[in-house]
Design a protein around this motif. Sequence first.
Motif, PDB file in Angstrom:
ATOM      1  N   LEU A   1       0.830  -1.200   0.000  1.00  0.00           N
ATOM      2  CA  LEU A   1       0.000   0.000   0.000  1.00  0.00           C
ATOM      3  C   LEU A   1       0.868   1.256   0.000  1.00  0.00           C
ATOM      4  CD1 LEU A   1      -2.968   0.630  -0.077  1.00  0.00           C
ATOM      5  CD2 LEU A   1      -3.000   0.627   2.401  1.00  0.00           C
ATOM      6  N   TYR A   2       1.949   1.236   0.743  1.00  0.00           N
ATOM      7  CA  TYR A   2       2.878   2.370   0.749  1.00  0.00           C
ATOM      8  C   TYR A   2       3.617   2.487  -0.587  1.00  0.00           C
ATOM      9  CZ  TYR A   2       2.034   2.690   5.746  1.00  0.00           C
ATOM     10  OH  TYR A   2       1.439   2.831   6.963  1.00  0.00           O
ATOM     11  N   ILE A   3       3.936   1.349  -1.178  1.00  0.00           N
ATOM     12  CA  ILE A   3       4.596   1.369  -2.490  1.00  0.00           C
ATOM     13  C   ILE A   3       3.636   1.905  -3.544  1.00  0.00           C
ATOM     14  CG2 ILE A   3       5.557  -0.109  -4.304  1.00  0.00           C
ATOM     15  CD1 ILE A   3       6.704  -1.860  -2.031  1.00  0.00           C
ATOM     16  N   ALA A   4       2.364   1.519  -3.463  1.00  0.00           N
ATOM     17  CA  ALA A   4       1.369   2.048  -4.403  1.00  0.00           C
ATOM     18  C   ALA A   4       1.197   3.550  -4.221  1.00  0.00           C
ATOM     19  CB  ALA A   4       0.041   1.326  -4.209  1.00  0.00           C
ATOM     20  N   ALA A   5       1.311   4.041  -3.000  1.00  0.00           N
ATOM     21  CA  ALA A   5       1.194   5.473  -2.742  1.00  0.00           C
ATOM     22  C   ALA A   5       2.352   6.248  -3.380  1.00  0.00           C
ATOM     23  CB  ALA A   5       1.154   5.739  -1.240  1.00  0.00           C
ATOM     24  N   MET A   6       3.473   5.593  -3.585  1.00  0.00           N
ATOM     25  CA  MET A   6       4.617   6.260  -4.224  1.00  0.00           C
ATOM     26  C   MET A   6       4.401   6.464  -5.717  1.00  0.00           C
ATOM     27  SD  MET A   6       6.735   7.228  -2.066  1.00  0.00           S
ATOM     28  CE  MET A   6       8.004   7.710  -3.196  1.00  0.00           C
ATOM     29  N   MET A   7       3.334   5.917  -6.255  1.00  0.00           N
ATOM     30  CA  MET A   7       3.035   6.135  -7.669  1.00  0.00           C
ATOM     31  C   MET A   7       2.534   7.553  -7.929  1.00  0.00           C
ATOM     32  SD  MET A   7       1.282   2.668  -8.939  1.00  0.00           S
ATOM     33  CE  MET A   7       2.026   1.085  -8.703  1.00  0.00           C
ATOM     34  N   LEU A   8       2.006   8.229  -6.897  1.00  0.00           N
ATOM     35  CA  LEU A   8       1.523   9.594  -7.078  1.00  0.00           C
ATOM     36  C   LEU A   8       2.654  10.535  -7.486  1.00  0.00           C
ATOM     37  CD1 LEU A   8      -1.229  11.405  -5.328  1.00  0.00           C
ATOM     38  CD2 LEU A   8       0.956  12.525  -5.313  1.00  0.00           C
ATOM     39  N   PRO A   9       3.759  10.619  -6.735  1.00  0.00           N
ATOM     40  CA  PRO A   9       4.827  11.513  -7.188  1.00  0.00           C
ATOM     41  C   PRO A   9       5.491  11.041  -8.482  1.00  0.00           C
ATOM     42  CG  PRO A   9       5.489  10.392  -5.182  1.00  0.00           C
ATOM     43  CD  PRO A   9       4.051  10.066  -5.413  1.00  0.00           C
ATOM     44  N   LEU A  10       5.487   9.725  -8.704  1.00  0.00           N
ATOM     45  CA  LEU A  10       6.034   9.210  -9.950  1.00  0.00           C
ATOM     46  C   LEU A  10       5.182   9.661 -11.137  1.00  0.00           C
ATOM     47  CD1 LEU A  10       7.952   6.366  -9.094  1.00  0.00           C
ATOM     48  CD2 LEU A  10       7.134   6.108 -11.397  1.00  0.00           C
ATOM     49  N   GLY A  11       3.866   9.597 -10.991  1.00  0.00           N
ATOM     50  CA  GLY A  11       2.961  10.059 -12.037  1.00  0.00           C
ATOM     51  C   GLY A  11       3.079  11.550 -12.268  1.00  0.00           C
ATOM     52  N   LEU A  12       3.238  12.308 -11.191  1.00  0.00           N
ATOM     53  CA  LEU A  12       3.405  13.754 -11.314  1.00  0.00           C
ATOM     54  C   LEU A  12       4.691  14.086 -12.065  1.00  0.00           C
ATOM     55  CD1 LEU A  12       2.330  16.551 -10.580  1.00  0.00           C
ATOM     56  CD2 LEU A  12       3.639  16.401  -8.472  1.00  0.00           C
ATOM     57  N   ALA A  13       5.773  13.419 -11.721  1.00  0.00           N
ATOM     58  CA  ALA A  13       7.053  13.660 -12.402  1.00  0.00           C
ATOM     59  C   ALA A  13       6.967  13.270 -13.875  1.00  0.00           C
ATOM     60  CB  ALA A  13       8.165  12.874 -11.712  1.00  0.00           C
ATOM     61  N   LEU A  14       6.302  12.178 -14.167  1.00  0.00           N
ATOM     62  CA  LEU A  14       6.149  11.747 -15.557  1.00  0.00           C
ATOM     63  C   LEU A  14       5.297  12.736 -16.345  1.00  0.00           C
ATOM     64  CD1 LEU A  14       6.924   9.496 -17.511  1.00  0.00           C
ATOM     65  CD2 LEU A  14       4.814   8.331 -16.877  1.00  0.00           C
ATOM     66  N   ALA A  15       4.270  13.288 -15.720  1.00  0.00           N
ATOM     67  CA  ALA A  15       3.428  14.284 -16.388  1.00  0.00           C
ATOM     68  C   ALA A  15       4.210  15.557 -16.685  1.00  0.00           C
ATOM     69  CB  ALA A  15       2.209  14.602 -15.527  1.00  0.00           C
ATOM     70  N   VAL A  16       4.999  16.007 -15.720  1.00  0.00           N
ATOM     71  CA  VAL A  16       5.818  17.204 -15.940  1.00  0.00           C
ATOM     72  C   VAL A  16       6.815  16.951 -17.060  1.00  0.00           C
ATOM     73  CG1 VAL A  16       7.588  18.668 -14.889  1.00  0.00           C
ATOM     74  CG2 VAL A  16       5.516  18.121 -13.629  1.00  0.00           C
ATOM     75  N   PHE A  17       7.440  15.790 -17.050  1.00  0.00           N
ATOM     76  CA  PHE A  17       8.383  15.440 -18.100  1.00  0.00           C
ATOM     77  C   PHE A  17       7.704  15.413 -19.462  1.00  0.00           C
ATOM     78  CE2 PHE A  17      10.303  12.086 -20.740  1.00  0.00           C
ATOM     79  CZ  PHE A  17      11.560  12.632 -20.921  1.00  0.00           C
ATOM     80  N   SER A  18       6.493  14.863 -19.504  1.00  0.00           N
ATOM     81  CA  SER A  18       5.756  14.784 -20.758  1.00  0.00           C
ATOM     82  C   SER A  18       5.429  16.175 -21.297  1.00  0.00           C
ATOM     83  CB  SER A  18       4.462  13.987 -20.542  1.00  0.00           C
ATOM     84  OG  SER A  18       3.656  14.017 -21.690  1.00  0.00           O
ATOM     85  N   VAL A  19       4.999  17.075 -20.422  1.00  0.00           N
ATOM     86  CA  VAL A  19       4.655  18.434 -20.855  1.00  0.00           C
ATOM     87  C   VAL A  19       5.900  19.183 -21.317  1.00  0.00           C
ATOM     88  CG1 VAL A  19       3.821  20.671 -20.038  1.00  0.00           C
ATOM     89  CG2 VAL A  19       2.566  18.593 -19.474  1.00  0.00           C
ATOM     90  N   VAL A  20       6.984  19.063 -20.577  1.00  0.00           N
ATOM     91  CA  VAL A  20       8.229  19.745 -20.958  1.00  0.00           C
ATOM     92  C   VAL A  20       8.747  19.193 -22.270  1.00  0.00           C
ATOM     93  CG1 VAL A  20      10.655  20.030 -20.320  1.00  0.00           C
ATOM     94  CG2 VAL A  20       8.862  20.396 -18.620  1.00  0.00           C
ATOM     95  N   ARG A  21       8.655  17.904 -22.447  1.00  0.00           N
ATOM     96  CA  ARG A  21       9.128  17.283 -23.688  1.00  0.00           C
ATOM     97  C   ARG A  21       8.277  17.723 -24.884  1.00  0.00           C
ATOM     98  NH1 ARG A  21       8.930  11.008 -25.144  1.00  0.00           N
ATOM     99  NH2 ARG A  21      10.200  11.084 -27.006  1.00  0.00           N
ATOM    100  N   ARG A  22       6.973  17.814 -24.675  1.00  0.00           N
ATOM    101  CA  ARG A  22       6.081  18.219 -25.742  1.00  0.00           C
ATOM    102  C   ARG A  22       6.273  19.691 -26.102  1.00  0.00           C
ATOM    103  NH1 ARG A  22       0.047  17.066 -24.636  1.00  0.00           N
ATOM    104  NH2 ARG A  22       1.009  15.064 -24.212  1.00  0.00           N
ATOM    105  N   ARG A  23       6.531  20.531 -25.113  1.00  0.00           N
ATOM    106  CA  ARG A  23       6.731  21.967 -25.372  1.00  0.00           C
ATOM    107  C   ARG A  23       8.089  22.246 -26.012  1.00  0.00           C
ATOM    108  NH1 ARG A  23       1.866  23.704 -25.583  1.00  0.00           N
ATOM    109  NH2 ARG A  23       0.737  23.488 -23.642  1.00  0.00           N
ATOM    110  N   GLY A  24       9.031  21.330 -25.859  1.00  0.00           N
ATOM    111  CA  GLY A  24      10.367  21.529 -26.424  1.00  0.00           C
ATOM    112  C   GLY A  24      10.441  21.326 -27.930  1.00  0.00           C
ATOM    113  N   ARG A  25       9.413  20.789 -28.509  1.00  0.00           N
ATOM    114  CA  ARG A  25       9.434  20.517 -29.955  1.00  0.00           C
ATOM    115  C   ARG A  25       9.139  21.737 -30.765  1.00  0.00           C
ATOM    116  NH1 ARG A  25       6.397  14.720 -30.418  1.00  0.00           N
ATOM    117  NH2 ARG A  25       7.687  13.680 -28.927  1.00  0.00           N
TER     118      ARG A  25
END
Length: 63
Positions: free
Chosen positions: A39-63
């Motif tokens: 359950l604690y490991i599953a809770a760590m998916m929240l910051p992982l998802g947030l970081a992946l979303a930020v990376f996705s937006v930055v990557r998309r804006r860089g094009r």
Amino acid sequence: MTGSKLMPAAITLFGVGLLAIIAVFGLYAAGERNLTVWLYIAAMMLPLGLALAVFSVVRRRGR
């Protein structure tokens, strides 16, 4: 993984992490003190998802 596939994956990870955090707080409020590690490991998916979303937006804006 392309940029168009990163955002849905990030949203999924964020959602699963958010549900896990809600479950942790709910179980703690119900009196359960010894929660499982997964359950604690599953809770760590929240910051992982947030970081992946930020990376996705930055990557998309860089094009």
